[in-house]
Design an enzyme around this catalytic site. Structure first.
Site, PDB file in Angstrom:
ATOM      1  N   LYS A 211       0.958  -1.325   0.195  1.00 10.79           N
ATOM      2  CA  LYS A 211       0.235   0.032  -0.230  1.00 10.79           C
ATOM      3  C   LYS A 211       0.876   0.944   0.134  1.00 10.79           C
ATOM      4  O   LYS A 211       1.181   2.337  -0.852  1.00 10.79           O
ATOM      5  CB  LYS A 211      -1.150  -0.234   1.442  1.00 10.79           C
ATOM      6  CG  LYS A 211      -1.538   1.079   1.497  1.00 10.79           C
ATOM      7  CD  LYS A 211      -2.825   1.682   0.261  1.00 10.79           C
ATOM      8  CE  LYS A 211      -3.171   3.344   0.631  1.00 10.79           C
ATOM      9  NZ  LYS A 211      -4.192   3.553  -0.142  1.00 10.79           N
ATOM     10  N   CYS A 265      -3.421  11.578   1.288  1.00 10.90           N
ATOM     11  CA  CYS A 265      -2.474  10.113   1.339  1.00 10.90           C
ATOM     12  C   CYS A 265      -1.433  10.597   0.418  1.00 10.90           C
ATOM     13  O   CYS A 265      -0.363   9.925   1.276  1.00 10.90           O
ATOM     14  CB  CYS A 265      -3.945   8.987   0.751  1.00 10.90           C
ATOM     15  SG  CYS A 265      -5.525   9.386   0.878  1.00 10.90           S
TER      16      CYS A 265
HETATM   17  N1  SAJ Z   1      -2.137  15.032  -9.893  1.00 17.53           N
HETATM   18  C1  SAJ Z   1      -1.267  15.427  -9.925  1.00 17.53           C
HETATM   19  N2  SAJ Z   1      -1.128  15.331 -11.024  1.00 17.53           N
HETATM   20  C2  SAJ Z   1      -1.755  14.133 -11.325  1.00 17.53           C
HETATM   21  C3  SAJ Z   1      -2.649  13.184 -10.586  1.00 17.53           C
HETATM   22  C4  SAJ Z   1      -2.460  13.335  -9.469  1.00 17.53           C
HETATM   23  O1  SAJ Z   1      -0.944  16.615  -9.591  1.00 17.53           O
HETATM   24  O2  SAJ Z   1      -1.015  13.456 -12.447  1.00 17.53           O
HETATM   25  C5  SAJ Z   1      -2.556  15.274  -7.963  1.00 17.53           C
HETATM   26  C6  SAJ Z   1      -3.868  15.479  -7.589  1.00 17.53           C
HETATM   27  O3  SAJ Z   1      -3.961  17.079  -7.689  1.00 17.53           O
HETATM   28  C7  SAJ Z   1      -4.051  15.792  -6.065  1.00 17.53           C
HETATM   29  C8  SAJ Z   1      -3.125  14.377  -5.688  1.00 17.53           C
HETATM   30  O4  SAJ Z   1      -2.018  14.557  -6.388  1.00 17.53           O
HETATM   31  O5  SAJ Z   1      -3.482  17.199  -5.421  1.00 17.53           O
HETATM   32  C9  SAJ Z   1      -3.371  12.958  -5.685  1.00 17.53           C
HETATM   33  O6  SAJ Z   1      -4.749  12.852  -6.288  1.00 17.53           O
HETATM   34  P1  SAJ Z   1      -5.035  11.605  -6.522  1.00 17.53           P
HETATM   35  O7  SAJ Z   1      -5.558  11.129  -7.708  1.00 17.53           O
HETATM   36  O8  SAJ Z   1      -3.244  11.293  -7.288  1.00 17.53           O
HETATM   37  O9  SAJ Z   1      -4.911  11.175  -5.911  1.00 17.53           O
HETATM   38  P2  SAJ Z   1      -5.462  10.516  -4.263  1.00 17.53           P
HETATM   39  O10 SAJ Z   1      -4.618  10.814  -2.970  1.00 17.53           O
HETATM   40  O11 SAJ Z   1      -6.954  10.900  -3.754  1.00 17.53           O
HETATM   41  O12 SAJ Z   1      -6.043   9.030  -3.685  1.00 17.53           O
HETATM   42  C10 SAJ Z   1      -4.508   8.094  -3.943  1.00 17.53           C
HETATM   43  C11 SAJ Z   1      -4.765   6.749  -4.433  1.00 17.53           C
HETATM   44  N3  SAJ Z   1      -3.530   6.760  -4.844  1.00 17.53           N
HETATM   45  C12 SAJ Z   1      -2.948   6.597  -6.460  1.00 17.53           C
HETATM   46  O13 SAJ Z   1      -3.588   6.199  -7.062  1.00 17.53           O
HETATM   47  C13 SAJ Z   1      -1.988   4.973  -5.760  1.00 17.53           C
HETATM   48  C14 SAJ Z   1      -6.583   5.572  -4.356  1.00 17.53           C
HETATM   49  O14 SAJ Z   1      -6.209   4.585  -5.249  1.00 17.53           O
HETATM   50  C15 SAJ Z   1      -5.757   5.939  -2.552  1.00 17.53           C
HETATM   51  O15 SAJ Z   1      -6.603   4.828  -2.209  1.00 17.53           O
HETATM   52  C16 SAJ Z   1      -5.657   6.948  -2.012  1.00 17.53           C
HETATM   53  O16 SAJ Z   1      -4.485   8.128  -2.175  1.00 17.53           O
HETATM   54  C17 SAJ Z   1      -5.814   6.508  -0.446  1.00 17.53           C
HETATM   55  O17 SAJ Z   1      -6.678   6.588   0.638  1.00 17.53           O
HETATM   56  O18 SAJ Z   1      -4.452   5.864   0.016  1.00 17.53           O
END
Ligand code: SAJ
Length: 426
Positions: A211, A265
């Protein structure tokens, strides 16, 4: 009737509790937040997530789910409480420890305790030891020991993506890591009831690390995109176009730069790996630092441009932590807005279709207003696109051409005609 006690009715616990209720389990949700308990019992979710309200209303009206301020005896206990970090970026496991102490009196022979909270490696073993100490009358598993204890303990990390939680809760593959094989089997029997994805079993240490690795992987990849965006600003290259074209290579898949990494996260979990191996986790630490610096970088870009105006008005489009969710937790865009206000000398207009009122931290500040998109555009000297909500993707960008724009999300640059455009011109 199989009973489940879900500990923590937040972003993970509540959808999980409602889902289990929809599959016919008798579910008690336990939370220390009395307001959340009252709201849930009246059939109202205390945060927004697509489809959650519908599932919750059904769970409450059929009396399959009940929220309360004490745990209850159950066949399964699912712990879904926050695991933030504290000073020195060290894991803060106090909520898990409190959850453990709260459920201990309610365990019975045959109970299975599942830790879903993202946790440092070794946490599930500590949880089993703590429960065992609290309940000397019951037998508990020891790591990888053969045989079956009266109480099973396993880690099954949540994996669902805010904004798409209910679908992912069902369709995502799951990792179940038991203290022993027997523990894994007992935990799997619960997830089989609603998961259509594959359920992989392993030991709890591996599951914990998997994880953390998933979120660190994403953090490192976002950091790569964010670093590219800063490099591209320096050398005057359109980062969005560059990434789009690089991604046409069959083995390249770069993520999108933005204002930084928010939420509870990805900005937290990689630190658990760093904490466990500080000398070795060099790339993971650096990625965290790169992403944490991005809001500061965007703030300075806005500030440099603001110097051109006498009484600059900066319109910030989007303040949530990511696109298409209303969640403001650890939002990098909020940090940028806060920095602008603390710096002073600028008026800030905020436009966010998913935010109904100005967040409490900004209320009462004289230089900030929540406005609609037209007002934000008309009154702005500088437009900062901070979050790529779908409502913003539909904006008529030619109406912004005479504005000074800081586009941290690529809203204005997203290529539409890659093959017919740049490639043919070359
Ligand atoms: N972000 C970027 N560029 C991208 C993708 C995301 O800048 O290309 C930013 C987003 O704007 C945000 C942050 O990253 O600020 C996180 O967003 P996210 O959509 O990547 O992830 P979370 O935090 O909403 O959810 C993540 C997920 N983990 C993965 O994709 C590996 C989710 O599956 C997990 O369940 C969750 O963390 C968790 O609770 O751990």
């Amino acid at each position: 009737m199989t009973t489940v006690c879900v500990v923590g009715l937040g972003y993970i616990g509540l959808p999980t509790a409602a889902m289990l209720a929809s599959r016919g389990f008798d579910v008690v949700g336990y939370d220390v937040n009395e307001a959340a308990v009252a709201s849930i019992n009246s059939g109202r979710a205390h945060f927004h997530e697509p489809d959650l309200q519908m599932l919750l209303s059904a769970a409450i009206s059929t009396e399959r789910l009940k929220a309360q301020s004490t745990p209850a005896e159950a066949d399964y206990f699912i712990i879904a409480v926050p695991t933030p970090f504290k000073d020195g970026k060290k894991p803060d496991m106090s909520h898990v420890e409190q959850a453990c102490d709260a459920i201990a009196p309610y365990l019975k022979s045959g109970s299975t305790v599942i830790l879903e909270s993202t946790s440092p490696v070794g946490s599930t073993e500590l949880l089993a030891a703590r429960l065992s100490e609290a309940r000397p009358d019951l037998s508990f598993p020891r790591f990888k020991e053969a045989g079956e204890a009266e109480v099973a303990v396993a880690h099954c990390p949540e994996r669902i993506l805010p904004g798409n939680m209910l679908r992912e809760l069902v369709s995502n593959d799951r990792i179940v890591g038991g203290m022993t094989d027997a523990c894994s089997r007992r935990a799997v029997s619960l997830y089989e009831s609603f998961v259509t994805g594959h359920i992989y079993t392993t030991d709890c240490r591996t599951a914990e690390f998997v994880k953390l690795t998933e979120n660190a992987f994403r953090d490192v990849n976002i950091a790569f995109a964010n670093e590219l965006s800063v490099i591209c600003d320096r050398i005057n290259v359109d980062v969005w176009r560059a990434i789009e074209l690089a991604n046409r290579h069959p083995r390249v898949s770069i993520l999108q730069p933005g204002t930084g990494v928010g939420g509870h996260c990805i900005a937290v979990d990689p630190w658990f790996i760093v904490d466990s191996a500080p000398e070795e986790a060099r790339l993971i630490r650096t990625a965290r630092e790169v992403n944490d610096r991005k809001p500061e970088y965007i703030f300075h870009r806005i500030l440099d441009l603001a110097d051109r105006f006498k009484n600059p008005v900066v319109s910030c489009f989007g303040i949530t932590y990511k696109a298409d969710v209303g969640d403001l937790r650890e939002s990098p865009s909020m940090k940028i807005v806060m920095k602008l206000l603390q710096h002073g000398g600028v008026k800030v207009l905020v436009c966010d279709p998913l935010v109904k009122e100005l967040p409490a931290v900004f209320r009462g500040a004289p230089d900030i207003r929540l406005v609609d998109a037209d007002t934000a555009r008309q009154e702005a000297d500088i437009v900062a696109f901070l979050v790529a909500h779908k409502q913003f993707r539909r904006l008529e960008f030619n109406r912004f051409l005479h504005k000074v724009v800081v586009d941290a999300t690529g809203l204005m640059s997203r290529p539409t005609d890659l093959d017919g455009g740049l490639l043919r011109a070359n």
